[in-house]
Design an enzyme around this catalytic site. Structure first.
Site, PDB file in Angstrom:
ATOM      1  N   SER A   1      -7.596  -5.414  -4.791  1.00  0.00           N
ATOM      2  CA  SER A   1      -8.632  -6.009  -3.945  1.00  0.00           C
ATOM      3  C   SER A   1     -10.003  -5.997  -4.623  1.00  0.00           C
ATOM      4  CB  SER A   1      -8.720  -5.256  -2.610  1.00  0.00           C
ATOM      5  OG  SER A   1      -9.403  -4.037  -2.776  1.00  0.00           O
ATOM      6  N   SER A   2     -10.931  -6.797  -4.077  1.00  0.00           N
ATOM      7  CA  SER A   2     -12.323  -6.801  -4.568  1.00  0.00           C
ATOM      8  C   SER A   2     -12.895  -5.387  -4.564  1.00  0.00           C
ATOM      9  CB  SER A   2     -13.222  -7.634  -3.654  1.00  0.00           C
ATOM     10  OG  SER A   2     -12.631  -8.823  -3.259  1.00  0.00           O
ATOM     11  N   GLU A   3     -12.468  -4.599  -3.579  1.00  0.00           N
ATOM     12  CA  GLU A   3     -13.012  -3.242  -3.419  1.00  0.00           C
ATOM     13  C   GLU A   3     -12.325  -2.233  -4.338  1.00  0.00           C
ATOM     14  OE1 GLU A   3     -12.250  -5.294  -0.797  1.00  0.00           O
ATOM     15  OE2 GLU A   3     -14.375  -5.781  -0.551  1.00  0.00           O
ATOM     16  N   ASN A   4     -11.132  -2.582  -4.850  1.00  0.00           N
ATOM     17  CA  ASN A   4     -10.412  -1.643  -5.720  1.00  0.00           C
ATOM     18  C   ASN A   4     -11.132  -1.420  -7.059  1.00  0.00           C
ATOM     19  OD1 ASN A   4      -7.140  -2.734  -4.556  1.00  0.00           O
ATOM     20  ND2 ASN A   4      -8.333  -0.989  -3.872  1.00  0.00           N
TER      21      ASN A   4
ATOM     22  N   ASP B   1       0.825  -1.213   0.000  1.00  0.00           N
ATOM     23  CA  ASP B   1       0.000   0.000   0.000  1.00  0.00           C
ATOM     24  C   ASP B   1       0.857   1.259   0.000  1.00  0.00           C
ATOM     25  OD1 ASP B   1      -2.421   1.377  -0.023  1.00  0.00           O
ATOM     26  OD2 ASP B   1      -2.536   1.461   2.165  1.00  0.00           O
TER      27      ASP B   1
ATOM     28  N   ARG C   1       2.284  -4.831   6.144  1.00  0.00           N
ATOM     29  CA  ARG C   1       1.494  -3.821   5.437  1.00  0.00           C
ATOM     30  C   ARG C   1       2.287  -2.532   5.402  1.00  0.00           C
ATOM     31  NH1 ARG C   1      -4.707  -2.214   4.799  1.00  0.00           N
ATOM     32  NH2 ARG C   1      -4.350  -0.444   3.450  1.00  0.00           N
TER      33      ARG C   1
ATOM     34  N   HIS D   1       1.959   3.279  -9.130  1.00  0.00           N
ATOM     35  CA  HIS D   1       1.802   1.827  -9.339  1.00  0.00           C
ATOM     36  C   HIS D   1       2.991   1.273 -10.122  1.00  0.00           C
ATOM     37  CE1 HIS D   1      -2.049   2.188  -7.534  1.00  0.00           C
ATOM     38  NE2 HIS D   1      -2.628   2.783  -8.548  1.00  0.00           N
TER      39      HIS D   1
ATOM     40  N   SER E   1      -7.909  -4.547   5.469  1.00  0.00           N
ATOM     41  CA  SER E   1      -8.528  -4.219   4.177  1.00  0.00           C
ATOM     42  C   SER E   1      -8.976  -5.438   3.369  1.00  0.00           C
ATOM     43  CB  SER E   1      -7.590  -3.336   3.332  1.00  0.00           C
ATOM     44  OG  SER E   1      -7.324  -2.122   3.987  1.00  0.00           O
TER      45      SER E   1
ATOM     46  N   ARG F   1      -4.686  -1.697   9.153  1.00  0.00           N
ATOM     47  CA  ARG F   1      -5.899  -2.503   8.929  1.00  0.00           C
ATOM     48  C   ARG F   1      -5.597  -3.589   7.904  1.00  0.00           C
ATOM     49  NH1 ARG F   1      -7.878   2.931   7.101  1.00  0.00           N
ATOM     50  NH2 ARG F   1      -7.389   3.090   4.896  1.00  0.00           N
TER      51      ARG F   1
HETATM   52  C1  IPE Z   1      -5.314  -2.636   0.114  1.00  0.00           C
HETATM   53  O1  IPE Z   1      -5.056  -1.286  -0.071  1.00  0.00           O
HETATM   54  C2  IPE Z   1      -5.334  -3.352  -1.196  1.00  0.00           C
HETATM   55  C3  IPE Z   1      -4.055  -3.495  -1.874  1.00  0.00           C
HETATM   56  C4  IPE Z   1      -2.882  -3.085  -1.442  1.00  0.00           C
HETATM   57  C5  IPE Z   1      -4.090  -4.190  -3.118  1.00  0.00           C
HETATM   58  P1  IPE Z   1      -6.229  -0.216  -0.198  1.00  0.00           P
HETATM   59  O2  IPE Z   1      -5.544   1.088  -0.457  1.00  0.00           O
HETATM   60  O3  IPE Z   1      -7.220  -0.652  -1.184  1.00  0.00           O
HETATM   61  O4  IPE Z   1      -6.896  -0.238   1.249  1.00  0.00           O
HETATM   62  P2  IPE Z   1      -7.736   0.851   2.014  1.00  0.00           P
HETATM   63  O5  IPE Z   1      -8.762   1.376   1.063  1.00  0.00           O
HETATM   64  O6  IPE Z   1      -6.787   1.925   2.449  1.00  0.00           O
HETATM   65  O7  IPE Z   1      -8.301   0.139   3.206  1.00  0.00           O
HETATM   66  C1  IPE Z   2      -1.795   0.171  -3.313  1.00  0.00           C
HETATM   67  O1  IPE Z   2      -1.541   1.541  -3.365  1.00  0.00           O
HETATM   68  C2  IPE Z   2      -2.028  -0.423  -4.688  1.00  0.00           C
HETATM   69  C3  IPE Z   2      -3.431  -0.787  -4.954  1.00  0.00           C
HETATM   70  C4  IPE Z   2      -4.385  -0.779  -4.084  1.00  0.00           C
HETATM   71  C5  IPE Z   2      -3.756  -1.178  -6.304  1.00  0.00           C
HETATM   72  P1  IPE Z   2      -2.721   2.605  -3.335  1.00  0.00           P
HETATM   73  O2  IPE Z   2      -3.119   2.886  -4.735  1.00  0.00           O
HETATM   74  O3  IPE Z   2      -3.802   2.176  -2.426  1.00  0.00           O
HETATM   75  O4  IPE Z   2      -1.959   3.859  -2.728  1.00  0.00           O
HETATM   76  P2  IPE Z   2      -2.539   4.893  -1.664  1.00  0.00           P
HETATM   77  O5  IPE Z   2      -2.993   4.107  -0.479  1.00  0.00           O
HETATM   78  O6  IPE Z   2      -3.650   5.616  -2.343  1.00  0.00           O
HETATM   79  O7  IPE Z   2      -1.369   5.765  -1.360  1.00  0.00           O
HETATM   80 MG    MG Z   3      -4.132   2.427  -0.450  1.00  0.00          MG
END
Ligand code: IPE
Ligand code: IPE
Ligand code: MG
Length: 250
Positions: free
Chosen positions: A66-69, A21, A189, A38, A197, A195
């Protein structure tokens, strides 16, 4: 030493899982679009794969999407899918040369067809490799995993293959995505959030958890060494009473 005692004393994690993350924040800090974060994150992933293979980690599980992404802006989602396709195209031969086995976990039917094909090809090409298993969690969610396991178990009950009374921890674990790979010993993490997530909900029951403030694109060998040192300093009790150091005998 029996298996359980070995688990209690093992100083190095056999299975490492990482929530990668902080890519977006890294990009913003550098005045770049999120997708540049990324891209920079891929470099960290490559470095950590190499370092874990060198450290004789048996399984490395990376949370990539993630599923939520899916709820992110469509441009970011599309850029990520393109990046996954490109990275597989570029890296699979090297991973194969280094005897790394690739496995994907997640709702792959939701991914672009071309990515599904690359995933299948990569899994097929590296299936017999033995040095390390690299698990990529793409379109993965811990709840999704438990739901898909429940569905498959229910179907077996209906078909008369399993009795309801025989459903136990081991049966559930055998139907989860990480079946056969063992639970992560260490979860890292990055990016400062404390968390899970919706990552591996079942499998993380007794993992040691290292939260690092480092943003994923900045995560390097010394951060990994910090995580290994943290892991080595933990006494894993698995709910039991700890063995005082002076009382333990080999
Ligand atoms: C968790 O990160 C998912 C991945 C690293 C692939 P997120 O950025 O999606 O998590 P939240 O939204 O901060 O909980
Ligand atoms: C994690 O980095 C990668 C994915 C979830 C795909 P983020 O894109 O969540 O980066 P932040 O948390 O917004 O900095
Ligand atoms: Mg993130």
């Amino acid at each position: 030493m029996n298996d359980e005692a070995e688990k209690l004393e093992s100083p190095l994690p056999r299975h490492v899982a990482v929530i990668m993350d902080g890519n977006g924040r890294w990009a913003t800090q550098h005045g770049l679009p999120r997708v540049a974060g990324h891209r920079a994150g891929v470099k960290s992933a490559r470095l950590i794969v190499e370092a874990c293979a060198e450290a004789q980690v048996e399984t490395l599980t990376l949370f990539a999407f993630s599923s939520e992404n899916w709820q992110r802006p469509v441009d970011e989602v599309n850029a990520l899918m393109r990046l996954f396709i490109e990275v597989l195209q570029r890296e699979v031969a090297t991973l194969h040369k280094n005897d790394v086995r690739l496995r994907f976990i997640g709702a792959r039917e939701n991914l672009p067809t071309i990515l599904q094909k690359r995933i299948e090809d990569a899994e097929h090409a590296t299936a017999a490799n033995q040095r390390m298993t690299l698990v990529l969690a793409v379109a993965f969610g811990g709840r999704w995993d438990i739901v898909q396991a429940a569905r498959r178990i229910a179907a077996k009950v209906r078909a008369g293959e399993i009795d309801v009374q025989d459903i136990d921890d081991a049966v559930v674990a055998r139907h989860l995505s990480l079946a056969g790979l063992g639970d992560p010993d260490l979860l890292i993490r990055t990016g400062g959030e404390k968390r899970v997530s919706n990552f591996l909900l079942w499998d993380l029951a007794y993992s040691e958890i290292q939260f690092s403030d480092t943003l994923w694109p900045d995560f390097d060998r010394s951060d990994l060494d910090d995580a290994f040192a943290f892991f080595g300093s933990r006494q894993r009790r698995f709910g039991r009473v700890g063995i005082p150091k002076e009382a333990s005998v080999d």
